[in-house]
Design an enzyme around this catalytic site. Sequence first.
Site, mmCIF file in Angstrom:
data_model
loop_
_atom_site.group_PDB
_atom_site.id
_atom_site.type_symbol
_atom_site.label_atom_id
_atom_site.label_comp_id
_atom_site.label_asym_id
_atom_site.label_seq_id
_atom_site.Cartn_x
_atom_site.Cartn_y
_atom_site.Cartn_z
ATOM 1 N N GLY A 12 0.833 -1.211 0.000
ATOM 2 C CA GLY A 12 0.000 0.000 0.000
ATOM 3 C C GLY A 12 0.861 1.251 0.000
ATOM 4 O O GLY A 12 2.097 1.178 0.027
ATOM 5 N N ASP A 13 0.176 2.400 -0.079
ATOM 6 C CA ASP A 13 0.858 3.704 -0.058
ATOM 7 C C ASP A 13 1.834 3.884 -1.217
ATOM 8 O O ASP A 13 2.853 4.568 -1.087
ATOM 9 C CB ASP A 13 1.603 3.914 1.277
ATOM 10 C CG ASP A 13 0.680 3.781 2.457
ATOM 11 O OD1 ASP A 13 -0.461 4.255 2.364
ATOM 12 O OD2 ASP A 13 1.091 3.190 3.471
ATOM 13 N N LYS A 16 -1.373 5.313 -5.349
ATOM 14 C CA LYS A 16 -2.468 4.941 -6.270
ATOM 15 C C LYS A 16 -3.437 6.084 -6.535
ATOM 16 O O LYS A 16 -3.893 6.266 -7.648
ATOM 17 C CB LYS A 16 -3.289 3.768 -5.700
ATOM 18 C CG LYS A 16 -2.601 2.446 -5.743
ATOM 19 C CD LYS A 16 -3.463 1.371 -5.136
ATOM 20 C CE LYS A 16 -3.770 1.632 -3.677
ATOM 21 N NZ LYS A 16 -2.619 1.644 -2.774
ATOM 22 N N ASN A 38 -9.752 2.875 5.708
ATOM 23 C CA ASN A 38 -8.348 2.610 6.046
ATOM 24 C C ASN A 38 -7.435 3.119 4.930
ATOM 25 O O ASN A 38 -6.271 3.428 5.151
ATOM 26 C CB ASN A 38 -8.101 1.105 6.288
ATOM 27 C CG ASN A 38 -8.688 0.211 5.206
ATOM 28 O OD1 ASN A 38 -9.424 0.658 4.335
ATOM 29 N ND2 ASN A 38 -8.380 -1.072 5.266
ATOM 30 N N GLY A 40 -5.959 5.733 2.108
ATOM 31 C CA GLY A 40 -5.777 7.183 2.101
ATOM 32 C C GLY A 40 -5.268 7.567 0.732
ATOM 33 O O GLY A 40 -4.127 7.287 0.398
ATOM 34 N N HIS A 41 -6.147 8.137 -0.087
ATOM 35 C CA HIS A 41 -5.761 8.457 -1.458
ATOM 36 C C HIS A 41 -5.634 9.971 -1.620
ATOM 37 O O HIS A 41 -6.622 10.692 -1.602
ATOM 38 C CB HIS A 41 -6.767 7.847 -2.443
ATOM 39 C CG HIS A 41 -6.718 6.343 -2.452
ATOM 40 N ND1 HIS A 41 -7.545 5.567 -3.193
ATOM 41 C CD2 HIS A 41 -5.903 5.485 -1.794
ATOM 42 C CE1 HIS A 41 -7.248 4.286 -2.995
ATOM 43 N NE2 HIS A 41 -6.270 4.219 -2.142
ATOM 44 N N THR A 128 -5.466 0.404 11.339
ATOM 45 C CA THR A 128 -5.722 1.846 11.274
ATOM 46 C C THR A 128 -6.797 2.259 12.289
ATOM 47 O O THR A 128 -7.112 3.438 12.397
ATOM 48 C CB THR A 128 -6.203 2.234 9.857
ATOM 49 O OG1 THR A 128 -7.394 1.487 9.579
ATOM 50 C CG2 THR A 128 -5.153 1.939 8.805
ATOM 51 N N GLN A 221 -5.123 -0.324 -0.734
ATOM 52 C CA GLN A 221 -3.944 -0.980 -0.121
ATOM 53 C C GLN A 221 -3.060 -1.627 -1.203
ATOM 54 O O GLN A 221 -3.049 -1.151 -2.323
ATOM 55 C CB GLN A 221 -4.372 -2.005 0.949
ATOM 56 C CG GLN A 221 -4.986 -1.383 2.195
ATOM 57 C CD GLN A 221 -6.478 -1.136 2.091
ATOM 58 O OE1 GLN A 221 -7.206 -1.938 1.523
ATOM 59 N NE2 GLN A 221 -6.939 -0.030 2.631
ATOM 60 N N THR A 297 -3.431 7.595 9.131
ATOM 61 C CA THR A 297 -3.178 7.648 10.576
ATOM 62 C C THR A 297 -2.033 8.587 10.948
ATOM 63 O O THR A 297 -1.822 8.856 12.130
ATOM 64 C CB THR A 297 -2.797 6.237 11.084
ATOM 65 O OG1 THR A 297 -1.657 5.797 10.332
ATOM 66 C CG2 THR A 297 -3.937 5.261 10.910
ATOM 67 N N ARG A 299 0.947 7.813 10.948
ATOM 68 C CA ARG A 299 2.046 7.034 11.531
ATOM 69 C C ARG A 299 3.246 7.020 10.590
ATOM 70 O O ARG A 299 3.075 6.972 9.366
ATOM 71 C CB ARG A 299 1.617 5.577 11.739
ATOM 72 C CG ARG A 299 0.629 5.386 12.856
ATOM 73 C CD ARG A 299 0.246 3.924 12.979
ATOM 74 N NE ARG A 299 -0.532 3.455 11.839
ATOM 75 C CZ ARG A 299 -0.890 2.197 11.654
ATOM 76 N NH1 ARG A 299 -0.521 1.274 12.509
ATOM 77 N NH2 ARG A 299 -1.607 1.847 10.601
ATOM 78 N N PRO A 300 4.496 7.018 11.147
ATOM 79 C CA PRO A 300 5.649 6.902 10.253
ATOM 80 C C PRO A 300 5.631 5.544 9.565
ATOM 81 O O PRO A 300 5.299 4.532 10.183
ATOM 82 C CB PRO A 300 6.863 7.019 11.189
ATOM 83 C CG PRO A 300 6.350 7.028 12.566
ATOM 84 C CD PRO A 300 4.850 7.116 12.552
HETATM 85 P P1 IMP Z 1 -6.738 -2.389 8.866
HETATM 86 O O1 IMP Z 1 -6.978 -2.406 7.408
HETATM 87 O O2 IMP Z 1 -7.039 -1.061 9.511
HETATM 88 O O3 IMP Z 1 -7.383 -3.529 9.597
HETATM 89 O O4 IMP Z 1 -5.155 -2.591 9.109
HETATM 90 C C1 IMP Z 1 -4.496 -3.826 8.815
HETATM 91 C C2 IMP Z 1 -3.084 -3.567 8.264
HETATM 92 O O5 IMP Z 1 -3.186 -2.984 6.970
HETATM 93 C C3 IMP Z 1 -2.250 -2.600 9.105
HETATM 94 O O6 IMP Z 1 -0.893 -2.993 9.028
HETATM 95 C C4 IMP Z 1 -2.432 -1.280 8.401
HETATM 96 O O7 IMP Z 1 -1.379 -0.385 8.633
HETATM 97 C C5 IMP Z 1 -2.469 -1.733 6.956
HETATM 98 N N1 IMP Z 1 -3.213 -0.823 6.063
HETATM 99 C C6 IMP Z 1 -4.544 -0.656 5.987
HETATM 100 N N2 IMP Z 1 -4.851 0.249 5.043
HETATM 101 C C7 IMP Z 1 -3.693 0.674 4.519
HETATM 102 C C8 IMP Z 1 -3.359 1.586 3.460
HETATM 103 O O8 IMP Z 1 -4.213 2.195 2.801
HETATM 104 N N3 IMP Z 1 -2.039 1.751 3.194
HETATM 105 C C9 IMP Z 1 -1.092 1.054 3.865
HETATM 106 N N4 IMP Z 1 -1.347 0.197 4.849
HETATM 107 C C10 IMP Z 1 -2.648 -0.007 5.167
#
Ligand code: IMP
Length: 419
Positions: A12-13, A16, A38, A40-41, A128, A221, A297, A299-300
């Site tokens: 992810g990230d 996209k 979750n 972030g675009h 997230t 993701q 989030t 977060r780093p």
């Molecule tokens: P959840 O999707 O919030 O349940 O998180 C599960 C895992 O997926 C965690 O490690 C998050 O940091 C990661 N994650 C969820 N959405 C993204 C995203 O859009 N980009 C990167 N990591 C993500």
Amino acid sequence: MKRVAIVGSQWGDEGKGKVVNYFSKNYEWIVRYSGGANAGHTIYIDGKKYVNHLLPSITPNGYSKGFLGAGMVIDLEQLINELKILEADFPGISSKIYIDYETFLVLPWHKEEDELRESMRKKPIGTTKKGIGPAYTDKVSREGIKLYNIFDEKLLKERLSEIYYLKNKIYSGKIKSTDKDVFEYLLKVKRDLDKLNVNFASAVKMGDVFRSTSVLFEGAQGVLLDLDFGTYPFVTSGSTMAHGVSSVGFSTFELDKVMGVLKAYTTRVGSGPFPTELFDETGGKIAKLGNEFGATTGRPRRVGWLDLPALRYAKIRSGLNEFVITKADVLDGFDEVKICIKYDVEGKIKEIPDSSYDFYKAKPIYETLKGWKSTNDVNFLKYMAFIEEFTGVKINYISYGPKTEEMCTKNNMIMRIKG
Ligand code: IMP
């Protein structure tokens, strides 16, 4: 090209949102088919930054329309907030947004459960906390609420009361939102949505509409976070691969191509295996130059070199047949760059992991390449050629900055460099 899916090729990230936004002007429909808030675009329109978590990355001032498909889990309050921000700059944009009645809703108790479960886990996933896992869990265990439920208040009340009864027992009274709270909440968000003029739709009826025009499927993701084939259990709970288009009634056979967005290095947020992770100054430098903080989030992000075995795995799992490379400019000025070409998995050399389990045991084997001063440098072309050779996938586009227009075809770049 009429039907294209754009997916993340790593964790992810990869950028996209920007890539989808670049192409979106050529498509009538931009369809999100998985995940929720979750994601972030980030997109830039006329120099202004917008971070969307649920809305498809349509061009707000263009002709494209957005569809939120049934594979998603939707936090309606968040959707309303995103729409309000865009409405201020692009009045009427909500009428270009369509939501499938079959989508599952993320409810206030899902966010509480996400927090609770993370705090109880011996090894937290690093979610997230947007309620994604619990919403998908309820979908599978048949305690979910679908969008269409909000149109039948009597049934909604009954369903919420049954679900709350169970949740209250399972979580020993630790869930603060009651069925009555959630009922009131849903009535309010429905009123807000009605005011915004969003369309409620059905993929069954939209099937013919989609098939008569151009559709861009926007993944969320990355492949390595896929529920089934990512680095389980450190994954998200939805389908991050092109196969997720089935929730909108499409087969992958109907796609003209699957574009994988690939960052020139690797990042991941949250816990889980990451073979090429850097813990040294170089990692810190890339994180700083690339502004590697989560769009959702803050977060780093963890940072590492590009991982070709992981990319080959993603290519096979998600049927990637073209790459878009992003953020190569972040590595401008490095004397040399490393690239992982193989794994040593407990003494066995592997060019591609056999299963997601291999990621846990993989020790990266690197090749060192010359760095580039700018992406207009022949060494960057060599870096791309190396990726293409090792993955068997062509890189056709290059994104060299955060703005939507900072993108070109690889052929253009080659012509520029070679004069
Ligand atoms: P959840 O999707 O919030 O349940 O998180 C599960 C895992 O997926 C965690 O490690 C998050 O940091 C990661 N994650 C969820 N959405 C993204 C995203 O859009 N980009 C990167 N990591 C993500």
